[in-house]
Design a protein around this motif. Structure first.
Motif, PDB file in Angstrom:
ATOM      1  N   ALA A 195       0.794  -1.223   0.000  1.00  0.00           N
ATOM      2  CA  ALA A 195       0.000   0.000   0.000  1.00  0.00           C
ATOM      3  C   ALA A 195       0.828   1.274   0.000  1.00  0.00           C
ATOM      4  O   ALA A 195       0.285   2.348  -0.197  1.00  0.00           O
ATOM      5  N   ASP A 196       2.124   1.203   0.239  1.00  0.00           N
ATOM      6  CA  ASP A 196       2.929   2.419   0.310  1.00  0.00           C
ATOM      7  C   ASP A 196       3.378   2.907  -1.061  1.00  0.00           C
ATOM      8  O   ASP A 196       3.306   4.085  -1.372  1.00  0.00           O
ATOM      9  N   ARG A 199      -4.124   6.040  -0.705  1.00  0.00           N
ATOM     10  CA  ARG A 199      -4.462   5.110   0.384  1.00  0.00           C
ATOM     11  C   ARG A 199      -5.814   5.400   1.015  1.00  0.00           C
ATOM     12  O   ARG A 199      -6.358   4.565   1.728  1.00  0.00           O
TER      13      ARG A 199
END
Length: 237
Positions: free
Chosen positions: A24-25, A69
Motif C-alpha cells: 500500500a505504500d 491510500r
C-alpha cells in the motif's frame, strides 16, 4: 524471446490494483510492473495514466508511483459508473432491489418532467428502490427511450436497459446534484415523512454520438458508513 503482447487494458489495470493492495505504500517501477504482469512498458504506462485519471495513483516525474491510500474508505464514487447492488454489497451490507413499477409510456408535458426528451417520445419508465440491510436507501425513476423491439428485464441497471431498448452504449453521464425535500409520493415509497431532507441527483446518459440513452432521477436517504457519496479529483500544483 519473451512474448510481450499486451493484455487487455482492464485486466492489466486489475492486476496492477492487486499489486497495490499487496503493497500500500508504493507501487513497483514501470519495468518491474511490466515484468510482474507480463505486459509491455508502454501498456503499463498507459494503465498507470488511466489509474491516475481515476484517482487511484499519483505519479511524479522521477519519483515512485504512490497509491491513494484513502480511496478504499471514501464510499460510493459518483464520478464513476456504478450499480447500487454492487456498491451496497461491496460496502459489506445486504442489498435488495424492489421494482416498484415498470411501464411503457409516451411522454407528455408536465411540471414534474426532469428530462429534455421531446414530447411524445416512447420510453420505458421504471421506478426502483434499493434497500440496505432491509431499510430503504435510494429511489430512482428512469426514462429509457424505446427505439427497438427487444426483450428487456426492467430489473437490469439503466446502462443495460439503454443498450437493449435504444442501442445506445453510454459513453458519458452528466449529473446534477441538489438538496431537496421528499414529496409525499416518494416519501411513502421510502417509508419516511414528506419533506424529509434528501440528496436528489438527475442523470443524463448519452453515447459518443450524443444520442440519449436515458434520463434518471434519484433520491437518497442519509447513507450508512461506506456508502457516502464521494468525488475523487486530481489536483495539480
Amino acid at each position: 524471446m519473451t512474448d510481450k503482447r499486451a493484455p487487455d487494458q482492464d485486466a492489466l489495470i486489475d492486476r496492477i490494483l492487486h499489486l497495490w493492495r499487496a503493497d500500500a505504500d508504493t507501487l513497483p517501477s514501470e519495468p518491474r510492473l511490466a515484468e510482474l504482469t507480463g505486459a509491455s512498458r508502454n501498456s503499463v504506462r498507459e494503465a498507470l495514466i488511466r489509474l491516475e485519471e481515476r484517482g487511484y495513483v499519483h505519479r511524479t516525474q522521477g519519483a515512485r508511483t504512490s497509491p491513494n491510500r484513502r480511496l478504499p474508505g471514501v464510499g460510493r464514487r459518483i464520478d464513476q459508473q456504478f450499480d447500487h447492488l454492487l456498491s451496497i454489497r461491496s460496502a459489506g451490507y445486504d442489498a435488495t432491489l424492489d421494482l416498484v413499477s415498470s411501464e411503457r409510456v409516451a411522454l407528455t408535458p408536465g411540471i414534474h418532467r426532469f428530462d429534455d426528451l421531446p414530447d411524445g417520445t416512447s420510453v420505458l419508465r421504471t421506478v426502483k428502490m434499493w434497500r440496505v440491510d432491509g431499510q430503504p436507501y435510494a429511489l430512482a425513476e428512469d426514462l429509457v427511450p424505446v427505439t427497438r423491439e427487444a426483450e428487456v428485464d426492467p430489473h437490469s441497471p439503466v446502462f443495460a436497459l439503454a443498450e437493449a431498448a435504444n442501442g445506445v452504449r453510454v459513453a458519458w453521464e452528466t449529473l446534477w446534484i441538489e438538496a431537496s425535500g421528499l414529496d409525499a409520493e416518494r416519501a411513502a415509497l421510502l417509508s419516511t415523512a414528506p419533506a424529509t431532507p434528501v440528496i436528489e441527483m438527475t442523470y443524463c446518459g448519452y453515447g459518443a454520438d450524443d444520442a440519449i440513452g436515458y434520463w434518471s432521477r434519484e433520491v437518497q436517504l442519509p447513507a450508512p458508513p461506506g456508502l457516502r457519496n464521494a468525488l475523487i479529483r486530481r489536483v495539480r500544483a
